[in-house]
Each structure stands twice: as structure tokens, then as C-alpha cells.
Motif scaffolding. Sequence first.
Motif, mmCIF file in Angstrom:
data_model
loop_
_atom_site.group_PDB
_atom_site.id
_atom_site.type_symbol
_atom_site.label_atom_id
_atom_site.label_comp_id
_atom_site.label_asym_id
_atom_site.label_seq_id
_atom_site.Cartn_x
_atom_site.Cartn_y
_atom_site.Cartn_z
ATOM 1 N N MET A 8 22.551 47.136 41.414
ATOM 2 C CA MET A 8 21.327 46.555 41.980
ATOM 3 C C MET A 8 21.336 46.905 43.470
ATOM 4 S SD MET A 8 20.522 42.488 42.148
ATOM 5 C CE MET A 8 20.214 42.129 40.444
ATOM 6 N N ALA A 11 23.253 44.876 46.777
ATOM 7 C CA ALA A 11 24.319 43.930 46.407
ATOM 8 C C ALA A 11 25.661 44.418 46.961
ATOM 9 C CB ALA A 11 24.388 43.800 44.891
ATOM 10 N N PRO A 12 26.293 43.666 47.881
ATOM 11 C CA PRO A 12 27.557 44.127 48.446
ATOM 12 C C PRO A 12 28.632 44.454 47.399
ATOM 13 C CG PRO A 12 26.683 42.344 49.775
ATOM 14 C CD PRO A 12 25.821 42.428 48.540
ATOM 15 N N PRO A 13 28.773 43.653 46.307
ATOM 16 C CA PRO A 13 29.826 44.006 45.345
ATOM 17 C C PRO A 13 29.583 45.374 44.684
ATOM 18 C CG PRO A 13 29.027 41.766 44.954
ATOM 19 C CD PRO A 13 28.090 42.397 45.940
ATOM 20 N N ARG A 16 30.654 48.185 47.061
ATOM 21 C CA ARG A 16 32.104 48.409 47.022
ATOM 22 C C ARG A 16 32.466 49.425 45.939
ATOM 23 N NH1 ARG A 16 33.949 42.030 46.665
ATOM 24 N NH2 ARG A 16 33.630 41.499 48.859
ATOM 25 N N ARG A 35 16.331 42.267 40.043
ATOM 26 C CA ARG A 35 16.316 40.857 39.667
ATOM 27 C C ARG A 35 15.033 40.534 38.887
ATOM 28 N NH1 ARG A 35 18.117 36.894 44.091
ATOM 29 N NH2 ARG A 35 20.089 36.884 43.021
ATOM 30 N N LEU A 40 18.919 41.958 33.373
ATOM 31 C CA LEU A 40 20.148 41.159 33.300
ATOM 32 C C LEU A 40 20.043 40.056 32.248
ATOM 33 C CD1 LEU A 40 21.062 40.799 37.099
ATOM 34 C CD2 LEU A 40 21.944 42.433 35.443
ATOM 35 N N ARG A 52 25.950 37.802 33.577
ATOM 36 C CA ARG A 52 24.655 38.449 33.872
ATOM 37 C C ARG A 52 24.553 38.860 35.333
ATOM 38 N NH1 ARG A 52 21.833 38.463 29.378
ATOM 39 N NH2 ARG A 52 22.408 36.959 27.774
ATOM 40 N N GLN A 53 25.624 39.496 35.795
ATOM 41 C CA GLN A 53 25.666 39.993 37.176
ATOM 42 C C GLN A 53 26.088 41.456 37.177
ATOM 43 O OE1 GLN A 53 28.549 37.341 38.990
ATOM 44 N NE2 GLN A 53 26.923 36.108 39.894
ATOM 45 N N VAL A 54 25.760 42.123 38.285
ATOM 46 C CA VAL A 54 26.281 43.467 38.543
ATOM 47 C C VAL A 54 27.209 43.368 39.762
ATOM 48 C CG1 VAL A 54 24.401 44.779 37.529
ATOM 49 C CG2 VAL A 54 24.181 43.979 39.891
ATOM 50 N N PRO A 55 28.151 44.288 39.904
ATOM 51 C CA PRO A 55 28.364 45.507 39.131
ATOM 52 C C PRO A 55 29.060 45.275 37.791
ATOM 53 C CG PRO A 55 30.101 45.268 40.767
ATOM 54 C CD PRO A 55 29.141 44.141 41.007
ATOM 55 N N GLU A 66 33.284 42.331 37.906
ATOM 56 C CA GLU A 66 33.948 41.843 39.128
ATOM 57 C C GLU A 66 34.365 43.055 39.969
ATOM 58 O OE1 GLU A 66 34.325 39.021 40.715
ATOM 59 O OE2 GLU A 66 33.263 37.897 39.188
ATOM 60 N N SER A 67 33.743 43.162 41.157
ATOM 61 C CA SER A 67 33.942 44.359 41.972
ATOM 62 C C SER A 67 35.409 44.658 42.277
ATOM 63 C CB SER A 67 33.140 44.252 43.268
ATOM 64 O OG SER A 67 33.487 43.092 43.983
ATOM 65 N N VAL A 223 19.502 39.430 47.156
ATOM 66 C CA VAL A 223 20.210 39.604 45.894
ATOM 67 C C VAL A 223 21.591 38.953 45.907
ATOM 68 C CG1 VAL A 223 19.095 41.726 45.125
ATOM 69 C CG2 VAL A 223 21.098 41.854 46.584
ATOM 70 N N LEU A 224 22.062 38.621 47.098
ATOM 71 C CA LEU A 224 23.420 38.096 47.190
ATOM 72 C C LEU A 224 23.435 36.599 46.921
ATOM 73 C CD1 LEU A 224 26.292 39.017 48.220
ATOM 74 C CD2 LEU A 224 25.628 37.919 50.319
ATOM 75 N N VAL A 225 24.101 36.222 45.895
ATOM 76 C CA VAL A 225 24.169 34.792 45.614
ATOM 77 C C VAL A 225 25.617 34.395 45.440
ATOM 78 C CG1 VAL A 225 23.456 32.953 44.053
ATOM 79 C CG2 VAL A 225 21.942 34.858 44.503
HETATM 80 N N1 LIG Z 1 32.173 38.262 42.295
HETATM 81 C C1 LIG Z 1 31.248 39.228 41.753
HETATM 82 C C2 LIG Z 1 29.865 38.910 42.294
HETATM 83 C C3 LIG Z 1 28.780 39.666 41.558
HETATM 84 C C4 LIG Z 1 27.420 39.193 42.011
HETATM 85 O O1 LIG Z 1 27.263 38.112 42.622
HETATM 86 N N2 LIG Z 1 26.400 39.979 41.721
HETATM 87 C C5 LIG Z 1 25.044 39.597 42.086
HETATM 88 C C6 LIG Z 1 24.481 40.585 43.074
HETATM 89 S S1 LIG Z 1 25.284 40.414 44.635
HETATM 90 C C7 LIG Z 1 24.172 39.645 40.843
HETATM 91 O O2 LIG Z 1 24.352 40.458 39.983
HETATM 92 N N3 LIG Z 1 23.201 38.745 40.768
HETATM 93 C C8 LIG Z 1 22.266 38.777 39.692
HETATM 94 C C9 LIG Z 1 21.278 37.698 39.799
HETATM 95 O O3 LIG Z 1 21.500 36.835 40.609
HETATM 96 O O4 LIG Z 1 20.305 37.714 39.054
HETATM 97 C C10 LIG Z 1 31.705 40.639 42.119
HETATM 98 O O5 LIG Z 1 32.408 40.787 43.136
HETATM 99 O O6 LIG Z 1 31.403 41.592 41.391
#
Ligand SMILES: N[C@@H](CCC(=O)N[C@@H](CS)C(=O)NCC(=O)O)C(=O)O
Length: 225
Positions: A8, A11-13, A16, A35, A40, A52-55, A66-67, A223-225
Amino acid sequence: MSYHLYWMSGAPPVWRVMLALNLKKIRYTETRVTRDGGELNEPSFGTINPRRQVPVLMTPEGPVRESIAILAYLDRVKPTPALFGRSPAEAGVIWQWIMDYENHLRGAMVTMSMIAFRGEAEARAGELSQALDTGCAEMETILHRLRLMPWLGGADISAADIVFYPGVQWMRKALARLEPGPLHEMMENPALIRWEKQIEKLPKFAQTVPPHWAEGDPKNLDVLV
Ligand SMILES: N[C@@H](CCC(=O)N[C@@H](CS)C(=O)NCC(=O)O)C(=O)O
């Protein structure tokens, strides 16, 4: 070997993982999700990442989420350049900087970014001030390290630099929307700028920069949550 990255923009992760894939010269295909796009929430995505998160990196052995876990996976796939050091001492130092960032600075960075991007500096002044104070205290230690060493882990680039760099760029974006203060000054430190320039010389760096930043699209900043 085939690798496929779900990502996405911004998104910082995710950033990385892209930096690590390029540093190790591992080729991959990709799917960009948004989003708002609903990808997702599709049942098929839930089977590869129930959070339901990336990466998420699809690998021959299955999905890895998990990055930092993905960085560890990639280090085993292709051990050079080593992301987590070659000796016990190097591994300890690298993990120490990663955990310092994850446990102390990252939360403050998220708070200041959310407040700045949502234009809530006045309404959440107390919270913002606390986040900025934490930011200054943590950056002090990091700047001290970068004045002494080319990279956070020591002589070579490591996972510590890759984990920290996207956070620094988020902080810069956030601070640009906030009244100037001590953290703004710290971010102009030559040691930090030199370190950022080294990262920006990495292979295919430009392809890892969130495209909507380059496109100047203000959407999707949170996008960062
Ligand atoms: N701890 C996870 C965090 C992953 C994460 O928070 N991803 C966010 C983007 S920064 C995401 O996919 N959010 C989807 C959403 O909120 O709908 C990692 O380091 O990969």
C-alpha cells in the motif's frame, strides 16, 4: 523462486520490505492495494493475512506477514548483504536499535503524524507536545550514534537502518505541517542527512518511494495505524 508483495502506498512497514528486497536484489511481482479499494477485506486476503494488513510477502513456503519478520525471512533466503549482522555482537547491536525504535520512537512518530495530517495540532496540543518531547529524546540518541557510525548497526547497512528510514520520512512529512520547534532543528542534523543520502543511493531506491507522495496526492496519508 518467486516472490509476490502485497503493498500500500505510504505504509512505512511496506517501505521497509521494498528496501530490503532491492538491497538483496531479490526480484518480485506485486499487487498494490488501497484502503478504499476493499482488497484487504476480501475473503481471499483474509486467508493470507488474518489481520488484513500489508505488507505480505508471498513466498514458495507460503505467506509471510509483519515487516521485520519478512526482513528476517529474506536474510535467510539471501544472506548477503547481512541484515541482522554476522556475529552475535553485531546481531545484538542491530536488534537493540530496532527495538529502541519500535518500542519508543515509533509510537510518538505515529501520534505526531496523525495529529499533523489530520490538522488536529490545536485540539490535541498536550498529546502532540508529549510526542514531540519523546521524539527529541529518542532522536538525540540516534543522532549521537550516527555522528559516530556510518550506519545505525555500525560499519554496514542493516535491518536497523531499513526499519528506521521510512519512519524518518513520515516524521519529516508530519513536521512540515507543524509549527517549527526543537525536533525540526534536530532533523536538520548533518549526520542524519548524510545517513538518509546513503539510503537513497541504494539500488532502485526511487521505486520504493510511495507513489502518491510523488504524485502529490494528499489522500491516503493516514495509512499508518
Ligand atoms: N506491524 C506490522 C504493521 C502493518 C500495518 O500496520 N499495516 C498497515 C499499513 S501501515 C495496514 O495494512 N493497514 C490496513 C488498514 O488499516 O486497512 C508490520 O510491521 O508489518
